[in-house]
Design an enzyme around this catalytic site. Sequence first.
Site, PDB file in Angstrom:
ATOM      1  N   ASP A 232       0.827  -1.202   0.000  1.00  0.00           N
ATOM      2  CA  ASP A 232       0.000   0.000   0.000  1.00  0.00           C
ATOM      3  C   ASP A 232       0.868   1.263   0.000  1.00  0.00           C
ATOM      4  O   ASP A 232       1.951   1.280   0.583  1.00  0.00           O
ATOM      5  CB  ASP A 232      -0.879  -0.014   1.270  1.00  0.00           C
ATOM      6  CG  ASP A 232      -1.817   1.174   1.349  1.00  0.00           C
ATOM      7  OD1 ASP A 232      -2.620   1.354   0.412  1.00  0.00           O
ATOM      8  OD2 ASP A 232      -1.742   1.937   2.340  1.00  0.00           O
ATOM      9  N   GLU A 263       0.789  -0.322  -5.043  1.00  0.00           N
ATOM     10  CA  GLU A 263       0.084   0.889  -5.411  1.00  0.00           C
ATOM     11  C   GLU A 263       1.051   2.060  -5.425  1.00  0.00           C
ATOM     12  O   GLU A 263       1.488   2.530  -4.381  1.00  0.00           O
ATOM     13  CB  GLU A 263      -1.031   1.165  -4.379  1.00  0.00           C
ATOM     14  CG  GLU A 263      -1.840   2.385  -4.703  1.00  0.00           C
ATOM     15  CD  GLU A 263      -2.367   3.095  -3.454  1.00  0.00           C
ATOM     16  OE1 GLU A 263      -1.757   3.026  -2.388  1.00  0.00           O
ATOM     17  OE2 GLU A 263      -3.407   3.747  -3.604  1.00  0.00           O
TER      18      GLU A 263
END
Length: 483
Positions: A232, A263
């Site tokens: 993340d 991400e």
Amino acid sequence: MANEVMMQSFEWDTDGSGDFYKKLKKDAKTLKENGIDGLWLPPMTKGGSDMDVGYGVYDLWDLGEFDQKGTIRTKYGTKEELLDAIDSLKKAGIKCYADVVLNHKGNADFKEEFKAVMVDQNNREQDVSGEMDIEAWTGFDFKGRAGKYSDMVWHYYHFSGVDYDVKSDTSAIFRILGDGKYWDEDVSGEKGNFDYLMNCDIDHDHPEVREEIFKWVDWFIDETKVDGFRYDALKHISSNFIHDLSDHIINEKGEENFYLFGEFWQHNKEEIAKYLETTDYNIDLFDVPLHFHMQEASKSMGNYDMRKIFDNTIVADFPAQAVTFVDNHDSQPGQSLDSWVEDWFKEIAYAMILFRKDGYPCIFAGDYYGLIGEVKTEAKYDLINNMLKVRKNYNYGEEDNYFDDPSVIGWVRRGDEDHKPLAVLISIKDMAEKQMFVGESEAGATYVDLSGKNEDITIDENGNGVFTVGPGAVTYWANKESL
Ligand code: CA
């Protein structure tokens, strides 16, 4: 295995009654039969409450096992149910990827006083105060876990920034001061230095932090037996730290086939190239530029130049590193990166990730099952299942592009020894037709529109077909005999 597909198993408003893992276990076989080969699971770690989606990480070592933050289970269930679900998914042949949130921690146990400076929100390199004494929620002692697995107590010096001073009741970004302490330098340069995102920003330069997180990944992988990580918030974390951690997992821990992706919410080609290189091409990235192109096209009233939709995307420039997707839990309406692809364009978008040669496509649960929060959307379960079947049966061989008209593009997967060709045609404006070559051996064959929209066509003696589509639609065609 060819043509694998993963799914993001959750959306922002996924049911929080605690039955999520149990449901996954129950659905494992069906998901695999539908064509899902990998599942991105929501963050497994304990957050601030039993409704925390998972990004407000409180305790990395609590996967729904300890009575902390008023709950034993997480939003998704207990640790036992999690391990049970992973076991069933893996037995069904589905790889499990954990969402790993390492940028920050929140929901601390106690306040601490320390020295900090306030920085400019829009340029975090710029201090806007002198040294000041602030008080903030930076202490984590995890009393409910009582030292099991790890006895590390986190203090302010394990973090680089916070966003609230209790003492002066001020919300601002504060950089924590200490010997040689600064923001991590190898992060996104947006806002001067984009190390800080939210909550208590973890200082990945601190040796105790580094040791703890390395120890945690070893434990976490052994404990959960997941097949990969979805990292993340990568643009807010030291890229050298992520490099070292990934290198540790693959080379020191020996998880050679461990799949790492992340991400990196960025559409600048140079920054993407640099990130891939810094992390030794060990980490695949979500194709954020393609997502934005899809969104723009979906809002263009048919005026987007579809010939350019793959320009400067990760799947075009770094085909081996691309995780292609249409939407996710952050891009859905009302969330932090709200950039929803309009409904009429969804089937077109899914054709652009599922019927192409390159990219590891990731289907979004919010599309598959429909969004169930404030903004509700219809489930595309049958539509996507049909497209998955088309992908498994026909998405093979060379790819010939017919990107010769701003609003009408098409391509043909030419098939291989075992698979017949697939022809795909998109028009974002009017009804259209386009002649495309499927192969000399297909001469005289009847081609059927697998999207169920148009009448059959016949391939001519040279192997060309005149395919039809539109308006604002996609059609996908294969040899009727091969069905
Ligand atoms: Ca950070």
